[in-house]
Design an enzyme around this catalytic site. Structure first.
Site, PDB file in Angstrom:
ATOM      1  N   GLU A  55       0.460  -0.806  -0.164  1.00 40.34           N
ATOM      2  CA  GLU A  55       0.026  -0.141   0.255  1.00 40.34           C
ATOM      3  C   GLU A  55       0.880   1.270  -0.069  1.00 40.34           C
ATOM      4  O   GLU A  55       0.299   2.238  -0.783  1.00 40.34           O
ATOM      5  CB  GLU A  55      -0.933  -0.050   1.279  1.00 40.34           C
ATOM      6  CG  GLU A  55      -1.799   1.403   1.642  1.00 40.34           C
ATOM      7  CD  GLU A  55      -2.242   1.223   2.441  1.00 40.34           C
ATOM      8  OE1 GLU A  55      -2.913   2.909   3.127  1.00 40.34           O
ATOM      9  OE2 GLU A  55      -1.968   0.271   3.228  1.00 40.34           O
ATOM     10  N   ASP A  59       0.802   3.706  -3.543  1.00 36.24           N
ATOM     11  CA  ASP A  59       0.149   5.306  -3.159  1.00 36.24           C
ATOM     12  C   ASP A  59       1.370   6.142  -3.976  1.00 36.24           C
ATOM     13  O   ASP A  59       1.148   6.749  -4.682  1.00 36.24           O
ATOM     14  CB  ASP A  59       0.054   5.663  -1.470  1.00 36.24           C
ATOM     15  CG  ASP A  59       0.112   7.412  -1.474  1.00 36.24           C
ATOM     16  OD1 ASP A  59      -1.010   7.367  -1.745  1.00 36.24           O
ATOM     17  OD2 ASP A  59       1.233   7.876  -0.516  1.00 36.24           O
ATOM     18  N   ASP A 128      -6.848   0.918   0.935  1.00 33.04           N
ATOM     19  CA  ASP A 128      -6.233   0.599   0.828  1.00 33.04           C
ATOM     20  C   ASP A 128      -5.519  -0.653  -0.243  1.00 33.04           C
ATOM     21  O   ASP A 128      -4.323  -0.953  -0.271  1.00 33.04           O
ATOM     22  CB  ASP A 128      -5.602   0.284   2.648  1.00 33.04           C
ATOM     23  CG  ASP A 128      -6.076   1.675   3.086  1.00 33.04           C
ATOM     24  OD1 ASP A 128      -5.776   2.071   2.389  1.00 33.04           O
ATOM     25  OD2 ASP A 128      -6.393   0.978   4.517  1.00 33.04           O
ATOM     26  N   GLU A 131      -4.604   0.300  -3.483  1.00 34.67           N
ATOM     27  CA  GLU A 131      -3.664   0.563  -3.356  1.00 34.67           C
ATOM     28  C   GLU A 131      -2.342   0.010  -3.180  1.00 34.67           C
ATOM     29  O   GLU A 131      -1.642  -0.308  -4.651  1.00 34.67           O
ATOM     30  CB  GLU A 131      -3.041   1.534  -2.746  1.00 34.67           C
ATOM     31  CG  GLU A 131      -3.228   3.344  -2.286  1.00 34.67           C
ATOM     32  CD  GLU A 131      -3.225   4.382  -1.323  1.00 34.67           C
ATOM     33  OE1 GLU A 131      -2.792   5.639  -1.807  1.00 34.67           O
ATOM     34  OE2 GLU A 131      -3.077   3.512  -0.043  1.00 34.67           O
TER      35      GLU A 131
END
Length: 240
Positions: A55, A59, A128, A131
């Site tokens: 994650e 991002d 999450d 990502e």
């Protein structure tokens, strides 16, 4: 460590993703919530990792890829408008919409207690993991693979922000009128801060859509932000 996704089920998910993993364990990791990872004795991590590290990576990769796509899609935009569009595309609400279109909750590995509490449908958990999926694809296939995935699954949202950033309220109203729906209704549901630096939280309601809210330094800006979120939500459903 045995895989949680048998080859047949993994192939089904990969078809939905539009990407086939060379290292299936990365896909497993991207779908594993921390609640389902049991530590070894003494508190040491077990053999299976949660998606948190992916994650973190996803991002950064998503931000870069979306920035590149926006530069290509809107060559005449100044930095301010590009930033506005970028924020709309990488925020948690957008990630949640993509995850919902992929039915990602169906594949998530969570502890029984988390499952019973509805964890696989929680927007934050879905966002999450989405990502983390971007991060996993980047590690497995490189930047071009990650770019292809984001371009494919964020395209409906990119199309939305072609018109939404300047006046999202007007675009949303036109969208509703074209479908014979009542006009969106905006309501201030919370305020915070001192009088000289207040924050307004505005909720928008539209037909049978789940209500959404956004916060900003002015009521007008909060209404615009809430309308932009609603546009993303309806666009995701129409392209789902």
């Amino acid at each position: 460590m045995s895989p949680r996704l048998p080859p047949q089920r993994r192939a089904e998910l990969e078809t939905a993703l539009g990407y086939t993993f060379r290292t299936p364990s990365l896909l497993e990791e991207a779908l594993t919530h921390a609640s389902s990872v049991r530590p070894l004795r003494g508190g040491r991590p077990g053999g299976r990792r949660s998606y948190q590290r992916l994650e973190f990576l996803g991002d950064r990769v998503l931000g870069l890829v979306v920035a590149h796509l926006l530069i290509e899609t809107f060559p005449a935009d100044a930095e301010g408008m590009l930033t506005h569009r970028h924020v709309a595309l990488v925020r948690k609400e957008s990630l949640t919409l993509v995850a919902q279109r992929l039915d990602l909750g169906r594949w998530l590995q969570v502890a029984p207690s988390e499952f019973e509490a509805g964890g696989i449908m929680r927007p934050a958990l879905l966002a999450d993991s989405c990502e983390a999926l971007v991060g996993a694809i980047y590690l497995d296939g490189g930047l071009e693979a990650a770019r292809a995935f984001v371009a494919r699954h964020w395209q409906p949202l990119i199309e939305t922000v072609q018109s939404a950033p300047r006046d999202a309220k007007m675009v949303l109203q036109e969208w509703a009128q074209a479908r014979g729906l009542e006009r969106p209704v905006y309501q201030v549901v919370a305020t915070a801060g001192p009088p000289h630096a207040m924050t307004f939280t505005v909720e928008v309601n539209l037909a049978d859509q789940p209500a959404l809210s956004a916060a900003a330094a002015t009521k007008r800006a909060a209404e615009q932000a809430a309308a932009a979120l609603m546009l993303q939500q309806v666009a995701g459903k129409e392209h789902g």
